[in-house]
Design a protein around this motif. Structure first.
Motif, PDB file in Angstrom:
ATOM      1  N   ASP A 132       0.847  -1.194   0.000  1.00  0.00           N
ATOM      2  CA  ASP A 132       0.000   0.000   0.000  1.00  0.00           C
ATOM      3  C   ASP A 132       0.884   1.246   0.000  1.00  0.00           C
ATOM      4  OD1 ASP A 132      -1.886   2.022   0.500  1.00  0.00           O
ATOM      5  OD2 ASP A 132      -3.149   0.655   1.645  1.00  0.00           O
ATOM      6  N   VAL A 133       0.599   2.178  -0.911  1.00  0.00           N
ATOM      7  CA  VAL A 133       1.424   3.393  -1.001  1.00  0.00           C
ATOM      8  C   VAL A 133       1.039   4.436   0.045  1.00  0.00           C
ATOM      9  CG1 VAL A 133       1.909   3.093  -3.461  1.00  0.00           C
ATOM     10  CG2 VAL A 133      -0.089   4.427  -2.756  1.00  0.00           C
ATOM     11  N   SER A 134      -0.078   4.214   0.766  1.00  0.00           N
ATOM     12  CA  SER A 134      -0.531   5.215   1.752  1.00  0.00           C
ATOM     13  C   SER A 134       0.538   5.573   2.785  1.00  0.00           C
ATOM     14  CB  SER A 134      -1.785   4.725   2.478  1.00  0.00           C
ATOM     15  OG  SER A 134      -2.783   4.382   1.570  1.00  0.00           O
ATOM     16  N   PRO A 135       1.202   4.593   3.427  1.00  0.00           N
ATOM     17  CA  PRO A 135       2.222   4.968   4.415  1.00  0.00           C
ATOM     18  C   PRO A 135       3.350   5.783   3.804  1.00  0.00           C
ATOM     19  CG  PRO A 135       1.649   2.640   4.631  1.00  0.00           C
ATOM     20  CD  PRO A 135       1.007   3.126   3.374  1.00  0.00           C
ATOM     21  N   MET A 136       3.711   5.490   2.557  1.00  0.00           N
ATOM     22  CA  MET A 136       4.775   6.255   1.901  1.00  0.00           C
ATOM     23  C   MET A 136       4.364   7.715   1.715  1.00  0.00           C
ATOM     24  SD  MET A 136       6.375   5.862  -1.916  1.00  0.00           S
ATOM     25  CE  MET A 136       5.119   6.947  -2.613  1.00  0.00           C
ATOM     26  N   VAL A 137       3.134   7.922   1.241  1.00  0.00           N
ATOM     27  CA  VAL A 137       2.650   9.286   1.007  1.00  0.00           C
ATOM     28  C   VAL A 137       2.536  10.043   2.327  1.00  0.00           C
ATOM     29  CG1 VAL A 137       0.703  10.655   0.173  1.00  0.00           C
ATOM     30  CG2 VAL A 137       1.461   8.666  -1.122  1.00  0.00           C
ATOM     31  N   MET A 138       1.972   9.377   3.360  1.00  0.00           N
ATOM     32  CA  MET A 138       1.823  10.038   4.658  1.00  0.00           C
ATOM     33  C   MET A 138       3.195  10.406   5.243  1.00  0.00           C
ATOM     34  SD  MET A 138      -1.421   9.963   4.973  1.00  0.00           S
ATOM     35  CE  MET A 138      -2.829   9.024   4.409  1.00  0.00           C
ATOM     36  N   ALA A 139       4.149   9.472   5.142  1.00  0.00           N
ATOM     37  CA  ALA A 139       5.486   9.740   5.680  1.00  0.00           C
ATOM     38  C   ALA A 139       6.160  10.866   4.908  1.00  0.00           C
ATOM     39  CB  ALA A 139       6.327   8.470   5.607  1.00  0.00           C
ATOM     40  N   PHE A 140       5.965  10.896   3.592  1.00  0.00           N
ATOM     41  CA  PHE A 140       6.542  11.953   2.753  1.00  0.00           C
ATOM     42  C   PHE A 140       6.015  13.322   3.179  1.00  0.00           C
ATOM     43  CE2 PHE A 140       6.583  14.728  -0.942  1.00  0.00           C
ATOM     44  CZ  PHE A 140       7.862  14.534  -1.468  1.00  0.00           C
ATOM     45  N   ILE A 141       4.716  13.396   3.454  1.00  0.00           N
ATOM     46  CA  ILE A 141       4.093  14.668   3.826  1.00  0.00           C
ATOM     47  C   ILE A 141       4.472  15.084   5.251  1.00  0.00           C
ATOM     48  CG2 ILE A 141       1.859  15.738   4.337  1.00  0.00           C
ATOM     49  CD1 ILE A 141       0.707  14.125   1.978  1.00  0.00           C
ATOM     50  N   LEU A 142       4.562  14.110   6.159  1.00  0.00           N
ATOM     51  CA  LEU A 142       4.781  14.424   7.571  1.00  0.00           C
ATOM     52  C   LEU A 142       6.252  14.552   7.949  1.00  0.00           C
ATOM     53  CD1 LEU A 142       2.092  12.118   9.237  1.00  0.00           C
ATOM     54  CD2 LEU A 142       1.997  14.601   8.953  1.00  0.00           C
ATOM     55  N   GLU A 143       7.159  14.084   7.073  1.00  0.00           N
ATOM     56  CA  GLU A 143       8.584  14.093   7.429  1.00  0.00           C
ATOM     57  C   GLU A 143       9.123  15.469   7.792  1.00  0.00           C
ATOM     58  OE1 GLU A 143      12.845  14.370   7.213  1.00  0.00           O
ATOM     59  OE2 GLU A 143      11.433  15.370   5.854  1.00  0.00           O
ATOM     60  N   PRO A 144       8.811  16.543   7.026  1.00  0.00           N
ATOM     61  CA  PRO A 144       9.333  17.857   7.437  1.00  0.00           C
ATOM     62  C   PRO A 144       8.854  18.290   8.827  1.00  0.00           C
ATOM     63  CG  PRO A 144       8.532  17.922   5.170  1.00  0.00           C
ATOM     64  CD  PRO A 144       8.096  16.606   5.748  1.00  0.00           C
ATOM     65  N   ILE A 145       7.577  18.006   9.139  1.00  0.00           N
ATOM     66  CA  ILE A 145       7.051  18.336  10.474  1.00  0.00           C
ATOM     67  C   ILE A 145       7.790  17.523  11.531  1.00  0.00           C
ATOM     68  CG2 ILE A 145       4.993  18.308  11.950  1.00  0.00           C
ATOM     69  CD1 ILE A 145       3.296  18.447   9.406  1.00  0.00           C
ATOM     70  N   LEU A 146       7.963  16.234  11.259  1.00  0.00           N
ATOM     71  CA  LEU A 146       8.623  15.340  12.217  1.00  0.00           C
ATOM     72  C   LEU A 146      10.064  15.762  12.459  1.00  0.00           C
ATOM     73  CD1 LEU A 146       8.662  12.713  13.887  1.00  0.00           C
ATOM     74  CD2 LEU A 146       9.230  11.481  11.788  1.00  0.00           C
ATOM     75  N   GLU A 147      10.786  16.027  11.382  1.00  0.00           N
ATOM     76  CA  GLU A 147      12.204  16.370  11.512  1.00  0.00           C
ATOM     77  C   GLU A 147      12.389  17.703  12.236  1.00  0.00           C
ATOM     78  OE1 GLU A 147      16.220  16.639   8.723  1.00  0.00           O
ATOM     79  OE2 GLU A 147      14.259  16.329   7.797  1.00  0.00           O
ATOM     80  N   TYR A 148      11.567  18.682  11.873  1.00  0.00           N
ATOM     81  CA  TYR A 148      11.698  20.010  12.481  1.00  0.00           C
ATOM     82  C   TYR A 148      11.343  19.970  13.972  1.00  0.00           C
ATOM     83  CZ  TYR A 148      11.495  25.105  12.825  1.00  0.00           C
ATOM     84  OH  TYR A 148      11.731  26.412  13.169  1.00  0.00           O
ATOM     85  N   SER A 149      10.219  19.302  14.309  1.00  0.00           N
ATOM     86  CA  SER A 149       9.808  19.240  15.717  1.00  0.00           C
ATOM     87  C   SER A 149      10.773  18.387  16.539  1.00  0.00           C
ATOM     88  CB  SER A 149       8.385  18.690  15.839  1.00  0.00           C
ATOM     89  OG  SER A 149       8.285  17.400  15.297  1.00  0.00           O
ATOM     90  N   PHE A 150      11.346  17.339  15.916  1.00  0.00           N
ATOM     91  CA  PHE A 150      12.318  16.502  16.630  1.00  0.00           C
ATOM     92  C   PHE A 150      13.589  17.293  16.923  1.00  0.00           C
ATOM     93  CE2 PHE A 150      15.771  13.244  16.522  1.00  0.00           C
ATOM     94  CZ  PHE A 150      15.423  12.586  17.699  1.00  0.00           C
ATOM     95  N   GLY A 151      14.028  18.091  15.928  1.00  0.00           N
ATOM     96  CA  GLY A 151      15.214  18.930  16.143  1.00  0.00           C
ATOM     97  C   GLY A 151      14.980  19.947  17.254  1.00  0.00           C
ATOM     98  N   GLN A 152      13.786  20.534  17.268  1.00  0.00           N
ATOM     99  CA  GLN A 152      13.448  21.495  18.334  1.00  0.00           C
ATOM    100  C   GLN A 152      13.418  20.803  19.698  1.00  0.00           C
ATOM    101  OE1 GLN A 152       9.723  23.028  16.568  1.00  0.00           O
ATOM    102  NE2 GLN A 152      10.631  25.059  16.694  1.00  0.00           N
ATOM    103  N   THR A 153      12.904  19.581  19.728  1.00  0.00           N
ATOM    104  CA  THR A 153      12.834  18.830  20.992  1.00  0.00           C
ATOM    105  C   THR A 153      14.229  18.571  21.542  1.00  0.00           C
ATOM    106  OG1 THR A 153      10.787  17.767  20.279  1.00  0.00           O
ATOM    107  CG2 THR A 153      11.979  16.701  22.072  1.00  0.00           C
ATOM    108  N   LEU A 154      15.159  18.191  20.661  1.00  0.00           N
ATOM    109  CA  LEU A 154      16.543  17.938  21.097  1.00  0.00           C
ATOM    110  C   LEU A 154      17.174  19.206  21.652  1.00  0.00           C
ATOM    111  CD1 LEU A 154      17.903  15.647  18.209  1.00  0.00           C
ATOM    112  CD2 LEU A 154      17.268  14.961  20.522  1.00  0.00           C
ATOM    113  N   ASN A 155      16.914  20.343  21.006  1.00  0.00           N
ATOM    114  CA  ASN A 155      17.480  21.613  21.493  1.00  0.00           C
ATOM    115  C   ASN A 155      16.871  22.007  22.838  1.00  0.00           C
ATOM    116  OD1 ASN A 155      19.212  22.089  19.350  1.00  0.00           O
ATOM    117  ND2 ASN A 155      17.629  23.064  18.103  1.00  0.00           N
ATOM    118  N   MET A 156      15.564  21.816  22.973  1.00  0.00           N
ATOM    119  CA  MET A 156      14.891  22.195  24.218  1.00  0.00           C
ATOM    120  C   MET A 156      15.287  21.280  25.369  1.00  0.00           C
ATOM    121  SD  MET A 156      11.201  22.892  22.428  1.00  0.00           S
ATOM    122  CE  MET A 156      10.212  23.240  23.869  1.00  0.00           C
ATOM    123  N   GLY A 157      15.553  20.007  25.062  1.00  0.00           N
ATOM    124  CA  GLY A 157      15.899  19.053  26.108  1.00  0.00           C
ATOM    125  C   GLY A 157      17.313  19.199  26.602  1.00  0.00           C
ATOM    126  N   GLY A 158      18.156  19.801  25.775  1.00  0.00           N
ATOM    127  CA  GLY A 158      19.556  19.960  26.178  1.00  0.00           C
ATOM    128  C   GLY A 158      20.231  18.606  26.343  1.00  0.00           C
TER     129      GLY A 158
END
Length: 512
Positions: free
Chosen positions: A433-459
């Motif tokens: 099923d291509v659905s997980p690929m499309v969802m991951a493609f769309i959500l990856e920038p949100i995931l990467e950006y929020s994860f990077g912010q989390t690492l910075n905030m957590g120190g």
């Protein structure tokens, strides 16, 4: 929020909105009524049309296609026992039997009324709930958003194809494809191999049309099902219309299925198919005469159609409030929002509140319009189920290529369309099923950006930050392995069940 709602209410009354929604509804029913053509394909093909319209007109147009397509699938399901869309599979249990009894018209009208009631009720529920949910979403920080996106991707990957491994493979492919281009945190180029065309990333629109529309075209050419090339529907034998007493008898079932569809619609990765089956099973279990189900029971039609259409409104809640699409159709809707310069998520209501409420109100008016148009066009769409695909397929292919090109007028987009079309076709063949690929493609920038912010905030002390300072985020992160283990166990049980129930090979008894 109340002021935004009032402005949106006024905004939703433009005559152009009603004209384009009506056109979208008719196009959606047309595609849904043609077996083999899915609502997702119609949305992908018609997505570029919305780019040339204002957001308050273009997005309701796509919503009309969405609503019309889900209902339209019930027409061939009732008349010729071929579900026009996956959401209409449960309708084939009773629809054809009613047609054979000379009650095809009753069945189609019941499908229409149940669909409109389920859809309208869930849209009203969405309207009342989305404001408070948006206010809660505004309080969601990067750690919580990271955990929610990860959980959503796991749920979508596990439920999309039924195989956790296949779903996760497609999800990882989507994440890798989304990393092509510019890093959202450091703005560095990566995985571009010095190809200028992909330095800004892989374009979303051609990819969506490629993976959702092109494989359907290729599969339709390949299998050429005889049912909708030769079978004719004798409209003189489909009987009289639905009586109010019959609708009233099924009203409790419609209410139950509306509730089921509304709850399931808010869960990412569930969708109309599951809702239709759950609604049908619930109606059968609650019935005083369950033996009539499957033999031509109007309640069966009402249960399936109310449930699958009740998904339509709530499935937009996670999209609009968190920017997380729950299924293929909302992924395409997300593409429409992004192309219009609107990024769904916690800030959408703060920045574009009147527009969002205007779109939700337009969804509600679409149901009233749908009731009128659907009732008047039942005879027309009953004949369309046998339209020759040799006429439609070339037109759809032209729309696919034209739609991919017009947004950026870049020939590279046509190459992306062809590549992802071929990839989607191969995935269909191997049941990925291509659905997980499309969802991951769309959500990856949100995931990467929020994860990077989390690492910075957590120190340097992430455990203290997540479990002491942000306990809600910590609990959500703990749920990730729990949910993963649950789906892994389910997959193992299903595999074991299939192995036990599989027939022994020839001579198996003797070899023992």
């Amino acid at each position: 929020m109340w002021e935004s709602f009032l402005q949106g209410f006024v905004l939703s009354f433009g005559w152009k909105i009603f004209v384009m929604m009506g056109l979208g509804l008719l196009l959606g029913v047309l595609v849904g009524a043609l077996p083999g053509f899915t609502t997702v394909m119609a949305m992908a093909i018609l997505l570029p049309v919305s780019f040339f319209l204002e957001p308050i007109i273009g997005i309701p147009f796509l919503i009309g296609v969405y609503k019309g397509g889900i209902y339209g699938g019930s027409i061939p399901a009732i008349l010729i026992s071929i579900p026009g869309t996956g959401a209409s599979v449960a309708t084939t249990f009773d629809g054809p039997a009613l047609t054979k009894k000379g009650q095809g018209r009753k069945a189609m009208e019941m499908a229409l009324f149940a669909s409109v009631f389920g859809d309208l009720s869930s849209d009203l529920l969405t309207l009342f709930l989305i404001g408070p949910i948006a206010l809660i979403a505004l309080k969601v920080g990067p750690p919580e958003l990271t955990a929610v996106v990860l959980l959503s991707l796991i749920v979508i990957s596990a439920t999309a194809s039924g195989s956790l491994v296949k779903g996760l493979i497609m999800g990882v492919i989507g994440l890798l494809l989304a990393m092509v281009g510019q890093d959202p945190l450091g703005f560095m180029q990566r995985f571009t191999f010095d190809i200028f065309a992909v330095k800004a990333g892989i374009p979303l629109l051609p990819m969506l049309i490629g993976v959702f529309a092109v494989p359907e075209i290729l599969l339709s050419v390949e299998k050429e099902m005889a049912g909708y090339l030769s079978d004719k529907v004798d409209l003189s034998k489909i009987g009289e219309g639905l009586k109010f007493a019959e609708f009233r008898r099924c009203f409790r079932t419609i209410l139950r299925s509306t509730g089921i569809g509304s709850v399931l619609g808010a869960c990412p990765g569930v969708g109309q198919v599951v809702a239709a089956f759950v609604g049908y099973a619930a109606a059968k279990n609650a019935s005083k005469h369950p033996e009539t189900f499957g033999k031509g029971e109007l309640e069966g039609i009402a249960a399936a159609e109310a449930a699958n259409n009740a998904v339509n409104g709530p499935t937009l809640v996670p999209l609009l409030t968190l920017g997380i699409p729950g299924d293929n159709i909302t992924a395409i809707m997300l593409g429409a929002f992004i192309a219009q310069g609107l990024r769904p998520g916690p800030q959408l209501f703060a920045e574009h509140g009147p527009l969002v409420f205007g779109i939700i109100m337009a969804m509600i008016w679409a149901n009233v319009l749908f009731l009128v148009l659907g009732y008047l066009t039942i005879p027309l769409f009953s004949r369309i189920v046998t339209m020759r695909k040799s006429i439609l397929l070339p037109l759809i292919a032209i729309f696919a290529f034209a739609g991919s090109y017009v947004f950026r007028s870049d020939p590279f987009d046509l190459l992306v369309l062809v590549v992802f079309g071929g990839f989607g076709y191969i995935c269909k063949k191997f049941q990925f099923d291509v659905s997980p690929m499309v969802m991951a493609f769309i959500l990856e920038p949100i995931l990467e950006y929020s994860f990077g912010q989390t690492l910075n905030m957590g120190g340097g002390n992430m455990a203290h930050y997540l479990f002491i300072e942000r306990p809600a985020a910590g609990i959500l992160f703990l749920l990730i392995p729990v949910v993963s283990f649950f789906f892994w166990r389910r997959t193992m049980k299903q595999r074991h069940k299939r192995a036990v129930s599989a027939p022994l090979p020839k001579g198996g008894e003797e070899s023992k």
